[in-house]
Design a protein around this motif. Structure first.
Motif, PDB file in Angstrom:
ATOM      1  N   LEU A  11      14.910   5.539 -17.364  1.00  0.00           N
ATOM      2  CA  LEU A  11      16.168   5.112 -16.753  1.00  0.00           C
ATOM      3  C   LEU A  11      16.285   3.586 -16.732  1.00  0.00           C
ATOM      4  O   LEU A  11      17.383   3.048 -16.725  1.00  0.00           O
ATOM      5  N   GLY A  12      15.152   2.928 -16.687  1.00  0.00           N
ATOM      6  CA  GLY A  12      15.133   1.473 -16.621  1.00  0.00           C
ATOM      7  C   GLY A  12      15.318   0.967 -15.198  1.00  0.00           C
ATOM      8  O   GLY A  12      15.673   1.728 -14.293  1.00  0.00           O
ATOM      9  N   PRO A  13      15.085  -0.333 -15.005  1.00  0.00           N
ATOM     10  CA  PRO A  13      15.268  -0.920 -13.671  1.00  0.00           C
ATOM     11  C   PRO A  13      16.723  -0.743 -13.226  1.00  0.00           C
ATOM     12  O   PRO A  13      17.645  -0.972 -13.998  1.00  0.00           O
ATOM     13  N   ILE A  24       6.849  -0.620 -10.719  1.00  0.00           N
ATOM     14  CA  ILE A  24       6.787   0.286 -11.866  1.00  0.00           C
ATOM     15  C   ILE A  24       6.926  -0.486 -13.171  1.00  0.00           C
ATOM     16  O   ILE A  24       6.140  -0.300 -14.105  1.00  0.00           O
ATOM     17  N   PHE A  25       7.902  -1.364 -13.237  1.00  0.00           N
ATOM     18  CA  PHE A  25       8.186  -2.023 -14.501  1.00  0.00           C
ATOM     19  C   PHE A  25       7.253  -3.200 -14.775  1.00  0.00           C
ATOM     20  O   PHE A  25       7.021  -3.529 -15.929  1.00  0.00           O
ATOM     21  N   THR A  40       0.828  -1.196   0.000  1.00  0.00           N
ATOM     22  CA  THR A  40       0.000   0.000   0.000  1.00  0.00           C
ATOM     23  C   THR A  40       0.864   1.247   0.000  1.00  0.00           C
ATOM     24  O   THR A  40       0.574   2.198  -0.721  1.00  0.00           O
ATOM     25  N   GLU A  41       1.943   1.234   0.789  1.00  0.00           N
ATOM     26  CA  GLU A  41       2.826   2.398   0.824  1.00  0.00           C
ATOM     27  C   GLU A  41       3.447   2.658  -0.535  1.00  0.00           C
ATOM     28  O   GLU A  41       3.543   3.808  -0.959  1.00  0.00           O
ATOM     29  N   ILE A  42       3.867   1.599  -1.222  1.00  0.00           N
ATOM     30  CA  ILE A  42       4.453   1.773  -2.548  1.00  0.00           C
ATOM     31  C   ILE A  42       3.434   2.395  -3.488  1.00  0.00           C
ATOM     32  O   ILE A  42       3.731   3.344  -4.207  1.00  0.00           O
ATOM     33  N   ASN A  43       2.211   1.876  -3.467  1.00  0.00           N
ATOM     34  CA  ASN A  43       1.159   2.415  -4.331  1.00  0.00           C
ATOM     35  C   ASN A  43       0.911   3.892  -4.046  1.00  0.00           C
ATOM     36  O   ASN A  43       0.728   4.684  -4.963  1.00  0.00           O
ATOM     37  N   ALA A  44       0.906   4.257  -2.769  1.00  0.00           N
ATOM     38  CA  ALA A  44       0.669   5.656  -2.396  1.00  0.00           C
ATOM     39  C   ALA A  44       1.791   6.555  -2.899  1.00  0.00           C
ATOM     40  O   ALA A  44       1.537   7.653  -3.403  1.00  0.00           O
ATOM     41  N   VAL A  45       3.023   6.102  -2.774  1.00  0.00           N
ATOM     42  CA  VAL A  45       4.153   6.910  -3.240  1.00  0.00           C
ATOM     43  C   VAL A  45       4.107   7.036  -4.759  1.00  0.00           C
ATOM     44  O   VAL A  45       4.269   8.132  -5.304  1.00  0.00           O
ATOM     45  N   LEU A  46       3.870   5.947  -5.455  1.00  0.00           N
ATOM     46  CA  LEU A  46       3.808   6.006  -6.914  1.00  0.00           C
ATOM     47  C   LEU A  46       2.665   6.900  -7.374  1.00  0.00           C
ATOM     48  O   LEU A  46       2.801   7.628  -8.361  1.00  0.00           O
ATOM     49  N   ALA A  47       1.558   6.875  -6.661  1.00  0.00           N
ATOM     50  CA  ALA A  47       0.424   7.737  -7.009  1.00  0.00           C
ATOM     51  C   ALA A  47       0.761   9.208  -6.806  1.00  0.00           C
ATOM     52  O   ALA A  47       0.172  10.074  -7.456  1.00  0.00           O
ATOM     53  N   GLY A  48       1.715   9.494  -5.919  1.00  0.00           N
ATOM     54  CA  GLY A  48       2.114  10.874  -5.655  1.00  0.00           C
ATOM     55  C   GLY A  48       3.104  11.439  -6.650  1.00  0.00           C
ATOM     56  O   GLY A  48       3.409  12.632  -6.625  1.00  0.00           O
ATOM     57  N   ASP A  63      11.604  -3.802  -4.899  1.00  0.00           N
ATOM     58  CA  ASP A  63      10.152  -3.995  -4.967  1.00  0.00           C
ATOM     59  C   ASP A  63       9.432  -2.779  -5.541  1.00  0.00           C
ATOM     60  O   ASP A  63       8.418  -2.910  -6.216  1.00  0.00           O
ATOM     61  N   VAL A  64       9.994  -1.590  -5.324  1.00  0.00           N
ATOM     62  CA  VAL A  64       9.411  -0.373  -5.901  1.00  0.00           C
ATOM     63  C   VAL A  64       9.632  -0.385  -7.418  1.00  0.00           C
ATOM     64  O   VAL A  64       8.707  -0.151  -8.200  1.00  0.00           O
ATOM     65  N   SER A  65      10.852  -0.683  -7.819  1.00  0.00           N
ATOM     66  CA  SER A  65      11.182  -0.770  -9.239  1.00  0.00           C
ATOM     67  C   SER A  65      10.342  -1.843  -9.925  1.00  0.00           C
ATOM     68  O   SER A  65       9.807  -1.623 -11.015  1.00  0.00           O
ATOM     69  N   ASP A  66      10.209  -3.000  -9.282  1.00  0.00           N
ATOM     70  CA  ASP A  66       9.405  -4.078  -9.849  1.00  0.00           C
ATOM     71  C   ASP A  66       7.979  -3.625 -10.089  1.00  0.00           C
ATOM     72  O   ASP A  66       7.374  -3.942 -11.120  1.00  0.00           O
TER      73      ASP A  66
END
Length: 82
Positions: free
Chosen positions: A22-24, A74-75, A2-10, A69-72
């Motif tokens: 930039l790529g993984p 996104i990609f 959930t935290e990752i989703n919130a950060v990516l949404a921001g 896990d954040v990069s994963d």
């Protein structure tokens, strides 16, 4: 997760596109580090979403990359859409 989703949404569309370009494992510039911090809640709030990769640049500074896990997230999203 959930935290990752919130950060990516921001993050803005442009910031996400820059990260994707930039790529993984791509080295984050100061602007993207600041964007992740902002999306996570403020100055230095994004620490932990990006980590040091162990390399040192020519000025003696260290490179930051998104945590795996954040990069994963996104990609994998990009692969699912592409």
């Amino acid at each position: 997760m959930t935290e990752i989703n919130a950060v990516l949404a921001g993050l803005t569309f442009e910031e996400l596109e820059e990260i994707k370009a930039l790529g993984p494992g791509g080295h984050l510039g100061r602007d993207l580090i600041a964007a992740v911090d902002r999306a996570a809640g403020g100055p230095d709030a994004g620490r932990g979403f990006y980590v040091l990769d162990g390399m040192v640049n020519g000025n003696g500074g260290q490179f930051h990359v998104l945590r795996n896990d954040v990069s994963d997230r996104i990609f994998q999203t990009q692969t699912a859409q592409g």
